[in-house]
Design a protein around this motif. Structure first.
Motif, PDB file in Angstrom:
ATOM      1  N   LEU A  50       0.802  -1.231   0.000  1.00 38.12           N
ATOM      2  CA  LEU A  50       0.000   0.000   0.000  1.00 38.12           C
ATOM      3  C   LEU A  50       0.835   1.281   0.000  1.00 38.12           C
ATOM      4  N   PRO A  51       1.906   1.388   0.793  1.00 38.06           N
ATOM      5  CA  PRO A  51       2.688   2.632   0.776  1.00 38.06           C
ATOM      6  C   PRO A  51       3.248   2.991  -0.591  1.00 38.06           C
ATOM      7  N   ILE A  52       3.849   2.024  -1.284  1.00 40.31           N
ATOM      8  CA  ILE A  52       4.450   2.348  -2.575  1.00 40.31           C
ATOM      9  C   ILE A  52       3.387   2.495  -3.667  1.00 40.31           C
ATOM     10  N   ALA A  53       2.292   1.723  -3.573  1.00 39.35           N
ATOM     11  CA  ALA A  53       1.210   1.880  -4.549  1.00 39.35           C
ATOM     12  C   ALA A  53       0.555   3.249  -4.395  1.00 39.35           C
ATOM     13  N   THR A  54       0.389   3.699  -3.151  1.00 38.39           N
ATOM     14  CA  THR A  54      -0.185   5.021  -2.904  1.00 38.39           C
ATOM     15  C   THR A  54       0.768   6.116  -3.361  1.00 38.39           C
ATOM     16  N   LEU A  55       2.061   5.886  -3.215  1.00 38.08           N
ATOM     17  CA  LEU A  55       3.048   6.845  -3.731  1.00 38.08           C
ATOM     18  C   LEU A  55       2.914   6.981  -5.244  1.00 38.08           C
ATOM     19  N   LYS A  56       2.789   5.854  -5.925  1.00 39.13           N
ATOM     20  CA  LYS A  56       2.609   5.893  -7.371  1.00 39.13           C
ATOM     21  C   LYS A  56       1.312   6.599  -7.731  1.00 39.13           C
ATOM     22  N   PHE A  57       0.247   6.307  -7.008  1.00 37.32           N
ATOM     23  CA  PHE A  57      -1.042   6.970  -7.234  1.00 37.32           C
ATOM     24  C   PHE A  57      -0.904   8.482  -7.045  1.00 37.32           C
ATOM     25  N   THR A  58      -0.199   8.900  -6.006  1.00 37.03           N
ATOM     26  CA  THR A  58       0.005  10.324  -5.738  1.00 37.03           C
ATOM     27  C   THR A  58       0.703  11.015  -6.897  1.00 37.03           C
ATOM     28  N   LEU A  59       1.747  10.382  -7.427  1.00 38.15           N
ATOM     29  CA  LEU A  59       2.499  10.990  -8.536  1.00 38.15           C
ATOM     30  C   LEU A  59       1.659  11.025  -9.808  1.00 38.15           C
ATOM     31  N   VAL A  60       0.855   9.992 -10.035  1.00 36.62           N
ATOM     32  CA  VAL A  60      -0.018  10.004 -11.219  1.00 36.62           C
ATOM     33  C   VAL A  60      -0.979  11.182 -11.151  1.00 36.62           C
ATOM     34  N   ILE A  61      -1.620  11.370 -10.013  1.00 37.76           N
ATOM     35  CA  ILE A  61      -2.572  12.480  -9.853  1.00 37.76           C
ATOM     36  C   ILE A  61      -1.869  13.822  -9.997  1.00 37.76           C
ATOM     37  N   PHE A  62      -0.746  13.977  -9.304  1.00 32.68           N
ATOM     38  CA  PHE A  62      -0.051  15.266  -9.305  1.00 32.68           C
ATOM     39  C   PHE A  62       0.408  15.649 -10.706  1.00 32.68           C
ATOM     40  N   TYR A  63       1.081  14.743 -11.393  1.00 30.40           N
ATOM     41  CA  TYR A  63       1.651  15.107 -12.693  1.00 30.40           C
ATOM     42  C   TYR A  63       0.617  15.098 -13.814  1.00 30.40           C
ATOM     43  N   THR A  64      -0.471  14.392 -13.620  1.00 31.21           N
ATOM     44  CA  THR A  64      -1.553  14.486 -14.600  1.00 31.21           C
ATOM     45  C   THR A  64      -2.139  15.892 -14.616  1.00 31.21           C
ATOM     46  N   LEU A  65      -2.220  16.517 -13.441  1.00 34.92           N
ATOM     47  CA  LEU A  65      -2.858  17.833 -13.319  1.00 34.92           C
ATOM     48  C   LEU A  65      -1.856  18.970 -13.116  1.00 34.92           C
ATOM     49  N   VAL A  66      -0.554  18.692 -13.206  1.00 35.73           N
ATOM     50  CA  VAL A  66       0.457  19.709 -12.934  1.00 35.73           C
ATOM     51  C   VAL A  66       0.238  20.946 -13.816  1.00 35.73           C
ATOM     52  N   ASP A  67       0.468  22.119 -13.244  1.00 37.06           N
ATOM     53  CA  ASP A  67       0.161  23.379 -13.930  1.00 37.06           C
ATOM     54  C   ASP A  67       0.895  23.512 -15.256  1.00 37.06           C
ATOM     55  N   VAL A  68       2.226  23.356 -15.208  1.00 39.82           N
ATOM     56  CA  VAL A  68       3.044  23.468 -16.418  1.00 39.82           C
ATOM     57  C   VAL A  68       3.756  22.133 -16.621  1.00 39.82           C
ATOM     58  N   PRO A  69       3.332  21.340 -17.584  1.00 33.86           N
ATOM     59  CA  PRO A  69       3.805  19.958 -17.700  1.00 33.86           C
ATOM     60  C   PRO A  69       5.113  19.811 -18.483  1.00 33.86           C
ATOM     61  N   TYR A  70       6.185  20.403 -17.964  1.00 28.54           N
ATOM     62  CA  TYR A  70       7.485  20.170 -18.597  1.00 28.54           C
ATOM     63  C   TYR A  70       7.745  18.677 -18.621  1.00 28.54           C
ATOM     64  N   LEU A  71       8.241  18.193 -19.740  1.00 27.38           N
ATOM     65  CA  LEU A  71       8.359  16.746 -19.931  1.00 27.38           C
ATOM     66  C   LEU A  71       9.269  16.096 -18.900  1.00 27.38           C
ATOM     67  N   TYR A  72      10.341  16.778 -18.504  1.00 26.28           N
ATOM     68  CA  TYR A  72      11.287  16.166 -17.585  1.00 26.28           C
ATOM     69  C   TYR A  72      10.660  15.841 -16.226  1.00 26.28           C
ATOM     70  N   LEU A  73       9.543  16.472 -15.897  1.00 30.76           N
ATOM     71  CA  LEU A  73       8.886  16.205 -14.615  1.00 30.76           C
ATOM     72  C   LEU A  73       8.331  14.783 -14.534  1.00 30.76           C
ATOM     73  N   PHE A  74       7.968  14.214 -15.669  1.00 26.25           N
ATOM     74  CA  PHE A  74       7.254  12.943 -15.680  1.00 26.25           C
ATOM     75  C   PHE A  74       8.174  11.736 -15.499  1.00 26.25           C
ATOM     76  N   TYR A  75       9.485  11.946 -15.566  1.00 31.28           N
ATOM     77  CA  TYR A  75      10.387  10.801 -15.464  1.00 31.28           C
ATOM     78  C   TYR A  75      10.526  10.279 -14.040  1.00 31.28           C
ATOM     79  N   THR A  76      10.166  11.098 -13.057  1.00 28.44           N
ATOM     80  CA  THR A  76      10.186  10.627 -11.674  1.00 28.44           C
ATOM     81  C   THR A  76       9.242   9.437 -11.511  1.00 28.44           C
ATOM     82  N   GLY A  77       8.016   9.572 -12.013  1.00 30.99           N
ATOM     83  CA  GLY A  77       7.053   8.478 -11.943  1.00 30.99           C
ATOM     84  C   GLY A  77       7.482   7.275 -12.744  1.00 30.99           C
TER      85      GLY A  77
END
Length: 419
Positions: A367-394
């Motif tokens: 659950l901790p790591i799955a929730t971490l992945k879920f958090t990053l999906v939500i955050f970067y899906t809706l991120v204000d300015v979606p610079y491509l390099y931001l998505f490599y963390t996920g």
């Protein structure tokens, strides 16, 4: 057994789809909207199937036999990876010298590092007159401090990213079982991702950005969560929070998890590490006023997004995320949706999953790591300015998560004794 195999295949396919979406699929610019939606859906699939798959069978730690054939393969792969990373770095450093007119992140960080190195810690966050006629640096301490090391030696700060990428490659290679029959697709995805980062100009990771250290911190957190070591989790969480805010919504979800599981010992360890890192990296060197300034940064994202929509709309149309669907007229709506979703949804996700653990046979330890992945999906899906390099963390988080679930190997810490 057939259900288990099917779930593993779906997880592997979702991971491959996510990796392709964040790399070469972006060359099909007329499909960027479809690619963005597919990328987010693939990330959610990874979250779910991480919860329904059991942990791999662990074996006792074995001595590290450097002559073992598997480890020889690892050393060869590492050597070739290092050559590719250094070769690409030298090419880009020569081809694209640091210039704030091209991208101001690293030039700003370089000046912050120089101030810090010369003992002007209290002035690190002062206005920088050399860039854009005067601007306030906004980067969090754990993000810019690693770049102080090459700056201290009067080297290009991008060597920090080179080292970060090599560490990431090393962690992956020593986690995966090279001779496992399912390792092929994961090796392919890892190669695709790293090759893209090293060679694609529009990835921007090595040339223009500081994101390599952020990726390293979040990957460290993923491995810490898999180890269930509270001290390591606290250290990694602190580094992540003090480099990017994308983790913030995950913290209350983890509080719910530790209270529900009555794991107060690890909760205390994580809290102590958080306090320690806050004191050492923020409060003692820079003071309370700087901390308050850094916490106000998200409020400036709306005006920043407006400027980027005006000056460089290609950032939205040729990258991932849903900002392209909101458009320049709905920036405030998108921003508020991002804030509330990123802060609230991870905790709701955690509560629902905890309620379903027994009924749906979910893996509570995941659950901790799955929730971490879920958090990053939500955050970067809706991120204000979606610079491509931001998505490599996920993407790297997925790499370590999927590797652990499908073809992972327990880390080996001791050398083989010789007689």
């Amino acid at each position: 057994m057939n259900i288990l195999l099917t779930r593993r295949k779906i997880l592997l396919i979702a991971f491959l789809v996510e990796t392709i979406c964040v790399t070469y699929a972006l060359k099909l610019k007329f499909l960027t909207g479809f690619t963005s939606v597919t990328f987010s859906i693939a990330g959610l699939f990874i979250c779910w199937f991480a919860l329904v798959l059991p942990s791999p069978q662990q074996v006792p730690n074995q001595p590290l036999d450097l002559s073992k054939k598997t480890n020889q393969y690892r050393w060869w792969i590492l050597a070739m990876t290092l050559i590719c990373i250094i070769g690409s770095a030298l090419h880009w450093m020569e081809d694209a010298p640091l210039d704030f007119h091209d991208a101001d992140m690293l030039p700003i960080i370089k000046i912050m590092s120089e101030r810090f190195i010369h003992g002007a810690g209290s002035h690190v966050y002062d206005v920088i007159p050399e860039i854009w006629g005067g601007m306030h640096p906004i980067y969090l301490p754990a993000m810019w401090m690693p770049f102080s090391i090459p700056v201290f030696f009067d080297a290009d700060p991008r060597w920090t990213t080179v080292v970060a990428l090599f560490i990431l490659a090393s962690l992956f290679i020593w986690r995966i079982q090279p001779l496992h029959r399912k390792s092929g697709p994961i090796f392919f995805a890892a190669f695709l991702l790293i090759w893209w980062l090293l060679n694609a100009h529009n990835s921007g990771l090595l040339i223009y950005t500081e994101e390599g250290v952020v990726i390293l911190f979040y990957s460290f957190l993923a491995l810490a969560l898999l180890s269930k070591n509270g001290w390591l989790i606290g250290m990694a969480t602190s580094l992540c929070v003090l480099s990017r805010y994308s983790l913030v919504g995950w913290i209350p979800a983890m509080l719910v998890f530790y209270i529900y599981t009555k794991d107060l010992k690890n909760l205390l360890r994580i809290s102590l590490m958080g306090i320690l890192f806050f004191l050492v990296l923020v409060l003692i060197p820079f003071g309370w006023k700087t901390f308050l300034t850094l916490t106000s940064i998200p409020s400036e994202y709306i005006s920043f997004s407006e400027r980027v929509w005006k000056d460089a709309p290609v950032v939205f149309h040729e990258s991932l995320g849903f900002a392209k669907f909101f458009g320049p007229k709905n920036i405030a709506l998108q921003h508020h949706l991002l804030i509330y979703s990123a802060l609230i949804l991870p905790t709701i996700f955690m509560i629902i999953c905890l309620a379903l653990v027994k009924r749906s046979h979910l893996q509570k330890d995941h659950l901790p790591i799955a929730t971490l992945k879920f958090t990053l999906v939500i955050f970067y899906t809706l991120v204000d300015v979606p610079y491509l390099y931001l998505f490599y963390t996920g993407s790297f988080l997925s790499l370590f998560l999927v590797t652990n679930l499908l073809v992972g190997e327990r880390p080996i810490w001791t050398l083989k004794k010789t007689s």
